[in-house]
Design a protein around this motif. Structure first.
Motif, PDB file in Angstrom:
ATOM      1  N   LEU A  96       2.569 -84.816  -3.265  1.00 38.16           N
ATOM      2  CA  LEU A  96       2.413 -86.169  -2.731  1.00 38.16           C
ATOM      3  C   LEU A  96       1.410 -87.001  -3.518  1.00 38.16           C
ATOM      4  O   LEU A  96       0.309 -86.533  -3.813  1.00 38.16           O
ATOM      5  CB  LEU A  96       1.943 -86.099  -1.269  1.00 38.16           C
ATOM      6  N   PRO A  97       1.740 -88.248  -3.807  1.00 40.43           N
ATOM      7  CA  PRO A  97       0.727 -89.187  -4.301  1.00 40.43           C
ATOM      8  C   PRO A  97      -0.253 -89.509  -3.165  1.00 40.43           C
ATOM      9  O   PRO A  97       0.094 -89.407  -1.977  1.00 40.43           O
ATOM     10  CB  PRO A  97       1.540 -90.424  -4.691  1.00 40.43           C
ATOM     11  N   TYR A  98      -1.458 -89.954  -3.533  1.00 38.33           N
ATOM     12  CA  TYR A  98      -2.460 -90.199  -2.492  1.00 38.33           C
ATOM     13  C   TYR A  98      -3.482 -91.243  -2.930  1.00 38.33           C
ATOM     14  O   TYR A  98      -3.662 -91.531  -4.120  1.00 38.33           O
ATOM     15  CB  TYR A  98      -3.195 -88.904  -2.136  1.00 38.33           C
ATOM     16  N   LEU A  99      -4.148 -91.798  -1.917  1.00 35.25           N
ATOM     17  CA  LEU A  99      -5.390 -92.554  -2.091  1.00 35.25           C
ATOM     18  C   LEU A  99      -6.416 -91.864  -1.213  1.00 35.25           C
ATOM     19  O   LEU A  99      -6.234 -91.779   0.005  1.00 35.25           O
ATOM     20  CB  LEU A  99      -5.226 -94.012  -1.654  1.00 35.25           C
ATOM     21  N   ILE A 100      -7.461 -91.348  -1.813  1.00 34.50           N
ATOM     22  CA  ILE A 100      -8.484 -90.622  -1.068  1.00 34.50           C
ATOM     23  C   ILE A 100      -9.836 -91.268  -1.354  1.00 34.50           C
ATOM     24  O   ILE A 100     -10.236 -91.397  -2.515  1.00 34.50           O
ATOM     25  CB  ILE A 100      -8.490 -89.126  -1.423  1.00 34.50           C
ATOM     26  N   ASP A 101     -10.503 -91.680  -0.292  1.00 32.51           N
ATOM     27  CA  ASP A 101     -11.786 -92.365  -0.423  1.00 32.51           C
ATOM     28  C   ASP A 101     -12.947 -91.442  -0.121  1.00 32.51           C
ATOM     29  O   ASP A 101     -12.930 -90.705   0.888  1.00 32.51           O
ATOM     30  CB  ASP A 101     -11.851 -93.549   0.548  1.00 32.51           C
ATOM     31  N   GLY A 102     -13.950 -91.487  -0.986  1.00 30.58           N
ATOM     32  CA  GLY A 102     -15.235 -90.903  -0.675  1.00 30.58           C
ATOM     33  C   GLY A 102     -16.083 -91.943   0.024  1.00 30.58           C
ATOM     34  O   GLY A 102     -15.561 -92.921   0.566  1.00 30.58           O
ATOM     35  N   ASP A 103     -17.397 -91.765  -0.006  1.00 39.13           N
ATOM     36  CA  ASP A 103     -18.241 -92.756   0.657  1.00 39.13           C
ATOM     37  C   ASP A 103     -18.280 -94.073  -0.105  1.00 39.13           C
ATOM     38  O   ASP A 103     -18.645 -95.108   0.454  1.00 39.13           O
ATOM     39  CB  ASP A 103     -19.653 -92.213   0.895  1.00 39.13           C
ATOM     40  N   TRP A 104     -17.851 -94.079  -1.384  1.00 36.39           N
ATOM     41  CA  TRP A 104     -17.733 -95.327  -2.140  1.00 36.39           C
ATOM     42  C   TRP A 104     -16.641 -95.250  -3.208  1.00 36.39           C
ATOM     43  O   TRP A 104     -15.790 -96.110  -3.291  1.00 36.39           O
ATOM     44  CB  TRP A 104     -19.077 -95.682  -2.791  1.00 36.39           C
ATOM     45  N   ASP A 105     -16.643 -94.200  -4.031  1.00 35.38           N
ATOM     46  CA  ASP A 105     -15.620 -94.041  -5.062  1.00 35.38           C
ATOM     47  C   ASP A 105     -14.321 -93.514  -4.459  1.00 35.38           C
ATOM     48  O   ASP A 105     -14.264 -93.160  -3.280  1.00 35.38           O
ATOM     49  CB  ASP A 105     -16.129 -93.106  -6.158  1.00 35.38           C
ATOM     50  N   TYR A 106     -13.282 -93.416  -5.282  1.00 30.45           N
ATOM     51  CA  TYR A 106     -11.967 -93.052  -4.763  1.00 30.45           C
ATOM     52  C   TYR A 106     -11.155 -92.305  -5.813  1.00 30.45           C
ATOM     53  O   TYR A 106     -11.432 -92.365  -7.021  1.00 30.45           O
ATOM     54  CB  TYR A 106     -11.196 -94.301  -4.323  1.00 30.45           C
ATOM     55  N   ALA A 107     -10.128 -91.591  -5.331  1.00 30.57           N
ATOM     56  CA  ALA A 107      -9.133 -90.941  -6.186  1.00 30.57           C
ATOM     57  C   ALA A 107      -7.766 -91.504  -5.817  1.00 30.57           C
ATOM     58  O   ALA A 107      -7.432 -91.589  -4.630  1.00 30.57           O
ATOM     59  CB  ALA A 107      -9.158 -89.432  -5.973  1.00 30.57           C
ATOM     60  N   TYR A 108      -6.992 -91.884  -6.833  1.00 29.11           N
ATOM     61  CA  TYR A 108      -5.693 -92.506  -6.569  1.00 29.11           C
ATOM     62  C   TYR A 108      -4.652 -91.983  -7.553  1.00 29.11           C
ATOM     63  O   TYR A 108      -4.870 -91.997  -8.766  1.00 29.11           O
ATOM     64  CB  TYR A 108      -5.793 -94.030  -6.709  1.00 29.11           C
ATOM     65  N   THR A 109      -3.514 -91.523  -7.007  1.00 27.00           N
ATOM     66  CA  THR A 109      -2.423 -91.058  -7.863  1.00 27.00           C
ATOM     67  C   THR A 109      -1.107 -91.752  -7.532  1.00 27.00           C
ATOM     68  O   THR A 109      -0.057 -91.347  -8.026  1.00 27.00           O
ATOM     69  CB  THR A 109      -2.231 -89.528  -7.727  1.00 27.00           C
ATOM     70  N   GLY A 110      -1.159 -92.773  -6.672  1.00 26.11           N
ATOM     71  CA  GLY A 110       0.055 -93.486  -6.295  1.00 26.11           C
ATOM     72  C   GLY A 110       0.520 -94.452  -7.370  1.00 26.11           C
ATOM     73  O   GLY A 110      -0.087 -94.585  -8.430  1.00 26.11           O
ATOM     74  N   SER A 111       1.589 -95.146  -7.066  1.00 21.61           N
ATOM     75  CA  SER A 111       2.164 -96.112  -7.995  1.00 21.61           C
ATOM     76  C   SER A 111       1.318 -97.385  -8.042  1.00 21.61           C
ATOM     77  O   SER A 111       0.819 -97.851  -7.011  1.00 21.61           O
ATOM     78  CB  SER A 111       3.588 -96.467  -7.554  1.00 21.61           C
ATOM     79  N   GLU A 112       1.192 -97.951  -9.230  1.00 18.94           N
ATOM     80  CA  GLU A 112       0.503 -99.230  -9.359  1.00 18.94           C
ATOM     81  C   GLU A 112       1.336-100.371  -8.788  1.00 18.94           C
ATOM     82  O   GLU A 112       0.832-101.483  -8.613  1.00 18.94           O
ATOM     83  CB  GLU A 112       0.161 -99.500 -10.826  1.00 18.94           C
ATOM     84  N   ALA A 113       2.592-100.104  -8.488  1.00 20.96           N
ATOM     85  CA  ALA A 113       3.463-101.131  -7.907  1.00 20.96           C
ATOM     86  C   ALA A 113       3.337-101.201  -6.390  1.00 20.96           C
ATOM     87  O   ALA A 113       3.811-102.155  -5.770  1.00 20.96           O
ATOM     88  CB  ALA A 113       4.920-100.858  -8.287  1.00 20.96           C
ATOM     89  N   HIS A 114       2.702-100.194  -5.776  1.00 21.58           N
ATOM     90  CA  HIS A 114       2.586-100.188  -4.320  1.00 21.58           C
ATOM     91  C   HIS A 114       1.584-101.254  -3.880  1.00 21.58           C
ATOM     92  O   HIS A 114       0.542-101.431  -4.506  1.00 21.58           O
ATOM     93  CB  HIS A 114       2.136 -98.809  -3.829  1.00 21.58           C
ATOM     94  N   PRO A 115       1.883-101.961  -2.768  1.00 21.56           N
ATOM     95  CA  PRO A 115       0.972-103.011  -2.293  1.00 21.56           C
ATOM     96  C   PRO A 115      -0.456-102.521  -2.078  1.00 21.56           C
ATOM     97  O   PRO A 115      -1.419-103.273  -2.265  1.00 21.56           O
ATOM     98  CB  PRO A 115       1.600-103.450  -0.970  1.00 21.56           C
ATOM     99  N   ILE A 116      -0.618-101.269  -1.698  1.00 24.69           N
ATOM    100  CA  ILE A 116      -1.963-100.761  -1.423  1.00 24.69           C
ATOM    101  C   ILE A 116      -2.825-100.776  -2.681  1.00 24.69           C
ATOM    102  O   ILE A 116      -4.044-100.940  -2.625  1.00 24.69           O
ATOM    103  CB  ILE A 116      -1.880 -99.338  -0.809  1.00 24.69           C
ATOM    104  N   TYR A 117      -2.171-100.625  -3.843  1.00 27.72           N
ATOM    105  CA  TYR A 117      -2.912-100.626  -5.106  1.00 27.72           C
ATOM    106  C   TYR A 117      -3.479-102.005  -5.411  1.00 27.72           C
ATOM    107  O   TYR A 117      -4.556-102.131  -6.003  1.00 27.72           O
ATOM    108  CB  TYR A 117      -2.009-100.158  -6.247  1.00 27.72           C
ATOM    109  N   GLN A 118      -2.747-103.035  -4.991  1.00 23.21           N
ATOM    110  CA  GLN A 118      -3.188-104.404  -5.259  1.00 23.21           C
ATOM    111  C   GLN A 118      -4.476-104.731  -4.508  1.00 23.21           C
ATOM    112  O   GLN A 118      -5.239-105.615  -4.911  1.00 23.21           O
ATOM    113  CB  GLN A 118      -2.085-105.405  -4.864  1.00 23.21           C
ATOM    114  N   ASN A 119      -4.721-104.032  -3.396  1.00 21.69           N
ATOM    115  CA  ASN A 119      -5.910-104.288  -2.578  1.00 21.69           C
ATOM    116  C   ASN A 119      -7.032-103.302  -2.859  1.00 21.69           C
ATOM    117  O   ASN A 119      -8.060-103.306  -2.180  1.00 21.69           O
ATOM    118  CB  ASN A 119      -5.551-104.202  -1.086  1.00 21.69           C
TER     119      ASN A 119
END
Length: 249
Positions: free
Chosen positions: A97-120
């Motif tokens: 699965l692709p994911y967006l995982i947030d730490g207390d400030w930084d993040y890890a992201y493996t999803g598509s750059e075309a997904h709306p969530i990436y724009q935000n």
């Protein structure tokens, strides 16, 4: 009276900052003696950019309750237990699965750059995109289940976590067990029945049932828990805000 606002789909639309009309309505509400609080699924990092600078030190709940901030300072961050993170990582690996995982400030992201969530995602470039193993604490997890949604939900529902499905975006959103927007509001010292809540999705249910009045924006099933409803239309939201601001003046 305290007025609590979800952001996306409630008072900001398509990931854009608050409009001039919404901002003016909020400022009018403040002039009537009310306090404005923001409660979003976004972490504080991604919540700030959509707000006017004059409102970035207001009390706020981010990450569906995992982050609590006041006067520009983060008061509390609630992270997942390490064992739960391992269980979720196993599910990610099993289904690739692709994911967006947030730490207390930084993040890890493996999803598509075309997904709306990436724009935000971190539009002000305040944080770092890092590898998952480099995140010290895991605070919020978003999975992109694709065609495996039902199978993934079966596995995730076995875990002690707060879980929200957002069908319109095809994402599954997770917070630590017991963490929700109402939990975050309580940490800000807000009492049941002492606030008005505006929201539009399942993650607003916990505050709807504790609010004096609750306004569902749009047609989501959570409207069943709201005392009031308006169409997903900026003018309708402004009119309702103005009416409630006057009512509780």
């Amino acid at each position: 009276m305290k007025f609590v606002f979800d952001l996306d789909g409630t008072i900001c639309f398509k990931g854009q900052p608050l409009s001039e009309g919404i901002t003016n309505a909020l400022e009018s509400c403040i002039k009537n003696g009310h306090e404005i609080i923001f409660a979003s699924a976004r972490p504080i990092r991604d919540l700030l950019p959509v707000l006017p600078e004059t409102m970035r030190k207001f009390s706020m709940v981010g990450g569906n309750g995992a982050f609590v901030a006041r006067n520009g300072e983060t008061l509390e961050v609630t992270a997942f237990e390490a064992e739960i993170v391992k269980e979720i990582q196993n599910i990610i690996s099993a289904f690739q699965l692709p994911y967006l995982i947030d730490g207390d400030w930084d993040y890890a992201y493996t999803g598509s750059e075309a997904h709306p969530i990436y724009q935000n995602l971190d539009p002000l470039k305040l944080a770092k995109k890092v590898a998952l193993q480099d995140l010290k604490d895991i605070v919020k997890i978003v999975l992109f289940p694709g065609e495996h949604l039902n199978e993934i939900l079966v596995e995730l529902k076995k875990l002690p976590i707060s879980l929200y499905e957002h069908a319109s975006e095809n994402i599954v959103d997770m917070s630590p067990n017991g963490i929700d927007k109402w939990n975050g509001l309580m940490k800000l010292g807000i009492a049941e029945g002492d606030f008005i809540a505006f929201g539009n999705d399942a993650n607003d249910a916990s505050m709807f049932v504790k609010a004096k009045d609750s306004v569902c924006v749009g047609e989501h099933k959570v409207r069943e828990l709201a005392s009031l409803q308006v169409p997903s239309d900026e003018t309708a939201v402004i009119d309702m805000l103005d009416a409630l601001s006057e009512k509780y003046k």
